[in-house]
Scaffold this motif. Structure first.
Motif, PDB file in Angstrom:
ATOM      1  N   THR A 424      25.514  29.405  49.212  1.00 16.22           N
ATOM      2  CA  THR A 424      25.255  28.834  48.037  1.00 16.22           C
ATOM      3  C   THR A 424      26.512  29.258  46.990  1.00 16.22           C
ATOM      4  OG1 THR A 424      22.917  29.314  48.031  1.00 16.22           O
ATOM      5  CG2 THR A 424      23.881  28.805  45.981  1.00 16.22           C
ATOM      6  N   TYR A 425      26.851  30.417  47.088  1.00 18.22           N
ATOM      7  CA  TYR A 425      28.273  30.696  46.259  1.00 18.22           C
ATOM      8  C   TYR A 425      29.370  29.838  46.525  1.00 18.22           C
ATOM      9  CZ  TYR A 425      26.784  35.531  44.964  1.00 18.22           C
ATOM     10  OH  TYR A 425      26.195  36.454  44.425  1.00 18.22           O
ATOM     11  N   PHE A 426      29.554  29.695  47.777  1.00 14.38           N
ATOM     12  CA  PHE A 426      30.934  28.899  48.184  1.00 14.38           C
ATOM     13  C   PHE A 426      30.539  27.384  47.866  1.00 14.38           C
ATOM     14  CE2 PHE A 426      32.159  32.725  50.204  1.00 14.38           C
ATOM     15  CZ  PHE A 426      33.360  32.608  50.714  1.00 14.38           C
ATOM     16  N   ARG A 427      29.611  27.005  48.098  1.00 14.91           N
ATOM     17  CA  ARG A 427      29.120  25.623  47.909  1.00 14.91           C
ATOM     18  C   ARG A 427      29.185  25.318  46.328  1.00 14.91           C
ATOM     19  NH1 ARG A 427      24.896  25.907  51.559  1.00 14.91           N
ATOM     20  NH2 ARG A 427      25.169  24.966  53.465  1.00 14.91           N
ATOM     21  N   ASN A 428      28.838  26.120  45.581  1.00 14.82           N
ATOM     22  CA  ASN A 428      28.993  25.876  43.994  1.00 14.82           C
ATOM     23  C   ASN A 428      30.330  26.102  43.732  1.00 14.82           C
ATOM     24  OD1 ASN A 428      26.264  25.615  43.472  1.00 14.82           O
ATOM     25  ND2 ASN A 428      25.697  27.819  43.244  1.00 14.82           N
ATOM     26  N   TRP A 429      31.110  26.869  44.342  1.00 18.60           N
ATOM     27  CA  TRP A 429      32.620  27.109  43.766  1.00 18.60           C
ATOM     28  C   TRP A 429      33.201  25.883  44.059  1.00 18.60           C
ATOM     29  CZ3 TRP A 429      33.324  32.182  46.696  1.00 18.60           C
ATOM     30  CH2 TRP A 429      32.472  33.380  45.793  1.00 18.60           C
ATOM     31  N   ASP A 455      30.384  36.722  62.977  1.00 15.89           N
ATOM     32  CA  ASP A 455      30.218  35.525  63.134  1.00 15.89           C
ATOM     33  C   ASP A 455      29.976  35.047  61.657  1.00 15.89           C
ATOM     34  OD1 ASP A 455      27.790  36.880  63.666  1.00 15.89           O
ATOM     35  OD2 ASP A 455      26.744  35.146  64.442  1.00 15.89           O
ATOM     36  N   PHE A 456      29.305  35.756  60.797  1.00 14.28           N
ATOM     37  CA  PHE A 456      28.832  35.402  59.446  1.00 14.28           C
ATOM     38  C   PHE A 456      30.004  34.983  58.947  1.00 14.28           C
ATOM     39  CE2 PHE A 456      24.887  38.698  59.060  1.00 14.28           C
ATOM     40  CZ  PHE A 456      24.413  37.945  59.969  1.00 14.28           C
ATOM     41  N   ALA A 457      30.999  35.579  58.892  1.00 17.20           N
ATOM     42  CA  ALA A 457      32.519  35.323  58.079  1.00 17.20           C
ATOM     43  C   ALA A 457      32.705  33.738  58.741  1.00 17.20           C
ATOM     44  CB  ALA A 457      33.418  36.471  58.158  1.00 17.20           C
ATOM     45  N   GLU A 458      32.786  33.853  60.032  1.00 18.46           N
ATOM     46  CA  GLU A 458      33.095  32.602  60.636  1.00 18.46           C
ATOM     47  C   GLU A 458      32.322  31.322  60.015  1.00 18.46           C
ATOM     48  OE1 GLU A 458      35.935  32.207  62.755  1.00 18.46           O
ATOM     49  OE2 GLU A 458      36.213  34.424  61.986  1.00 18.46           O
ATOM     50  N   THR A 459      31.239  31.508  59.798  1.00 24.19           N
ATOM     51  CA  THR A 459      30.264  30.234  59.350  1.00 24.19           C
ATOM     52  C   THR A 459      30.775  30.082  57.796  1.00 24.19           C
ATOM     53  OG1 THR A 459      28.332  31.340  60.320  1.00 24.19           O
ATOM     54  CG2 THR A 459      27.839  29.978  58.618  1.00 24.19           C
ATOM     55  N   LEU A 460      31.364  31.092  57.019  1.00 24.29           N
ATOM     56  CA  LEU A 460      31.733  30.730  55.799  1.00 24.29           C
ATOM     57  C   LEU A 460      33.299  30.033  55.813  1.00 24.29           C
ATOM     58  CD1 LEU A 460      30.940  34.030  53.692  1.00 24.29           C
ATOM     59  CD2 LEU A 460      29.605  31.815  53.676  1.00 24.29           C
ATOM     60  N   LYS A 461      33.950  30.506  56.777  1.00 24.70           N
ATOM     61  CA  LYS A 461      35.219  29.581  57.056  1.00 24.70           C
ATOM     62  C   LYS A 461      34.992  28.408  57.267  1.00 24.70           C
ATOM     63  CE  LYS A 461      37.881  33.791  58.761  1.00 24.70           C
ATOM     64  NZ  LYS A 461      38.583  34.321  60.043  1.00 24.70           N
ATOM     65  N   ALA A 468      35.814  21.695  51.591  1.00 26.98           N
ATOM     66  CA  ALA A 468      36.854  21.571  50.675  1.00 26.98           C
ATOM     67  C   ALA A 468      37.673  20.487  50.859  1.00 26.98           C
ATOM     68  CB  ALA A 468      37.750  22.813  50.568  1.00 26.98           C
ATOM     69  N   SER A 469      38.203  20.040  52.189  1.00 25.81           N
ATOM     70  CA  SER A 469      39.048  18.874  52.507  1.00 25.81           C
ATOM     71  C   SER A 469      38.353  17.520  52.037  1.00 25.81           C
ATOM     72  CB  SER A 469      38.999  19.001  53.850  1.00 25.81           C
ATOM     73  OG  SER A 469      37.967  18.557  54.582  1.00 25.81           O
TER      74      SER A 469
END
Length: 626
Positions: A424-429, A455-461, A468-469
């Motif tokens: 949610t953080y990343f989507r909102n940003w 793999d949690f971090a890979e999910t965010l990547k 973003a693209s």
């Protein structure tokens, strides 16, 4: 030699390409020089006119123009012009005008041709343009480092020792003893040709077999390491070094077109890598107390200085320092779990910023966060994770990694959240890019899972790369934010310095050099959907698209390397002198070579920012990163 000629020689000997000339050739130059003075606004060379001189600026400043009349460059003390005309039919190709009262040394064409024919470095320098000179300077430096030019196959002294995965424990130990090896490659022999399936090492036999008192008939497959990290036979030794540091492994199978060529071990690398960063990482993982980690943390700066003195490049040094920082963090997490007990739910500890980018140096603070499993219940579980985060953060501080002044640490509950909240953080940003969101994007979009459920971090990547693209508005605002920090280069190609405060008469090589570069590279990488974190890796990903021309990518790579290495040397010199290292450099403390090429590198950054503004329509507005 007359005193005035000695003064001329000593001045020219500070600046390329004359700094590398043999004494006899430099004296030939000095003895044939003519001196001329130009008032501000006076033309020196006009387009198409005959030219028989190479011009060297003793003092003042000159503007050089293209044939179209467009400004090509502004140059100052110690720089040359007129060389392209001498190489091309003695006709002026780039007209020049004095923009300050300027004192010029004119070197006749006959001497220029003598230097060109008799000194390879001089010829290289005058044949290529500013940004290419930067590449040439870096290439000469790289050639002095054996790690940069030698393939990993140079370390292979024997054919690989292998066994089928069906072999038993005692037989595997016998094969290793018989052949005198510390690692045995295990092959799946089903199918047309054997396929590498796993590896077993001396350490594995001790920790997984002897300590557990396993029977001698235990299938080796039960204790072997699978999901192997390998390296290609065409890779360089320094790439093997970085791979070992990043993954904390001591053996790397070398692959050649899908087949095993051999195995290289930590001891093989150490023969070439005298900085002992690999040994330091290994030593970190053998410490059983925070006190022990604090004690060996004193070796970090010595390791850094040794790498600088061995002419390692910035990528090697940044990756080594990040690998060391990761290892301290990982060992603290292990010690924390031993003290607090196993975690109540799975979690991932994330490194952010320079550690995540593999661009960490010795002047650094903590930037980290925790991703918790979605089964996380704050009332039941958060006391554990707060205690663990505090244990790690306090331990890192004792080991020389300062607390983050912006509180970007896992001890902050905002940055210790379940995966669903992070999504949610990343989507909102990205979907609502306010000023705060853009600041967070600059920090959190450089991330690396270094412990636990990575793999949690890979999910965010993956989320960032996919989202973003596709968001032009987000990229535009992120690009606009990336333009707020500009290189310290003034109108006349002079350095722009701090005017007051403790760093008066200096400029900050991180804030005004490497940071603007990593910011704009990040924007381009996000635009092309790359998951890479390291700036050099991001440039490689960008090069595989049509976003930037190959020459532009090369210029950015060279500028980043040169600014980084000047910053690194500045810190190493401070450590050797017993001073606290920082990022603030005074021009008078730089060599003429560094001053000249820093100007070239800063010009690359300035041009890249102009393109960034155009490419993403990033006009107006202002968000400033903390």
């Amino acid at each position: 030699m007359q005193p005035e000629l000695i003064d001329i020689r000593n001045h020219m000997a500070q600046y390329p390409p004359f700094d590398d000339l043999p004494e006899s050739l430099l004296e030939r130059v000095v003895e044939n020089i003519e001196i001329e003075y130009f008032r501000a606004g006076t033309p020196i060379l006009e387009l198409g006119e005959a030219n028989q001189w190479l011009y060297y600026i003793r003092s003042g400043a000159v503007e050089v123009f293209r044939r179209s009349g467009e400004l090509y460059n502004r140059i100052g003390e110690g720089e040359i012009f007129g060389q392209f005309g001498l190489l091309m039919h003695k006709k002026t190709r780039f007209p020049a005008t004095a923009i300050e009262d300027t004192l010029i040394y004119r070197i006749p064409d006959s001497i220029f041709q003598e230097l060109f024919e008799n000194d390879e470095n001089f010829a290289d320098y005058v044949e290529i343009e500013d940004r290419s000179r930067l590449r040439s300077a870096l290439s000469r430096r790289e050639k002095s480092n054996d790690l940069m030019t030698s393939r990993v196959t140079r370390l292979i002294s024997r054919r690989p020792v292998t066994a089928p995965t069906t072999v038993r424990l005692q037989e595997a130990a016998r094969i290793m003893t018989e052949h005198g090896v510390s690692a045995l490659l295990l092959m799946d022999e089903q199918g047309d040709r054997p396929r590498l399936e796993g590896i077993i090492t001396d350490r594995d036999l001790r920790t997984r077999a002897l300590c557990e008192a396993l029977p001698s008939e235990t299938p080796i497959r039960d204790i072997m390491s699978a999901d192997l990290i390998t390296i290609d036979a065409r890779d360089f030794i320094f790439e093997a070094l970085l791979t070992m540091l990043h993954n904390n492994v001591h053996h790397l199978p070398v692959m050649d077109r899908g087949e095993v060529r051999g195995v290289i071990a930590l001891s093989d690398i150490v023969k070439y890598e005298s900085q002992s960063s690999l040994y330091l990482v290994s030593n970190i993982h053998h410490q059983n107390t925070v006190r022990g980690l604090k004690r060996i943390s004193r070796d970090v700066r010595d390791t850094f200085v040794r790498m600088v003195n061995e002419d390692a490049n910035s990528h090697m040094i940044g990756s080594a320092m990040a690998g060391i920082g990761r290892s301290f963090t990982q060992r603290l997490l292990e010690l924390g779990e031993e003290q607090l007990g196993p975690p109540p739910v799975p979690y991932c500890f994330m490194a952010l910023g320079s550690m995540a980018r593999d661009e960490q140096l010795v002047v650094t603070d903590q930037d980290n966060a925790m991703i918790l499993d979605d089964a996380f219940v704050p009332e039941d579980h958060d006391a554990y994770f707060l205690a663990l985060a505090k244990f790690v953060s306090d331990g890192l501080a004792q080991c020389g990694y300062k607390y983050c002044t912006g509180d970007i640490m896992a001890t902050n509950p905002k940055w210790r959240q379940p995966l669903a909240v992070w999504k949610t953080y990343f989507r909102n940003w990205m979907e609502n890019p306010s000023g705060e969101a853009l600041l967070n994007s600059n920090i959190f979009f450089d991330l690396d899972g270094i412990y636990g459920q990575t793999d949690f971090a890979e999910t965010l990547k993956a989320l960032v790369a996919d989202t973003a693209s596709k968001s032009q508005r987000f990229l535009t605002l992120l690009a606009r934010n990336a333009l707020n920090r500009t290189p310290p280069l003034g109108f006349f190609r002079t350095f722009v310095l701090e005017e007051d405060g403790q760093h008066r008469k200096s400029f900050n090589l991180k804030r005004r050099g490497t940071a603007p570069l990593s910011d704009l590279i990040r924007v381009h990488a996000l635009a092309c959907g790359s998951r890479a974190q390291n700036s050099f890796d991001r440039l490689q990903a960008i090069a595989q698209t049509n976003l930037l021309l190959d020459d532009d990518v090369g210029n950015l790579r060279d500028a980043l390397e040169f600014i980084s290495i000047v910053r690194i040397r500045h810190q190493a010199l401070a450590i050797e002198a017993g001073r606290e290292p920082d990022n603030n450099v005074r021009p008078e403390d730089l060599s003429p070579f560094e001053r000249s090429h820093l100007k070239d590198a800063f010009q690359v950054v300035s041009n890249a920012q102009k393109f960034l503004r155009f490419r993403y329509n990033a006009q107006g507005g202002r968000y400033v990163q903390a």
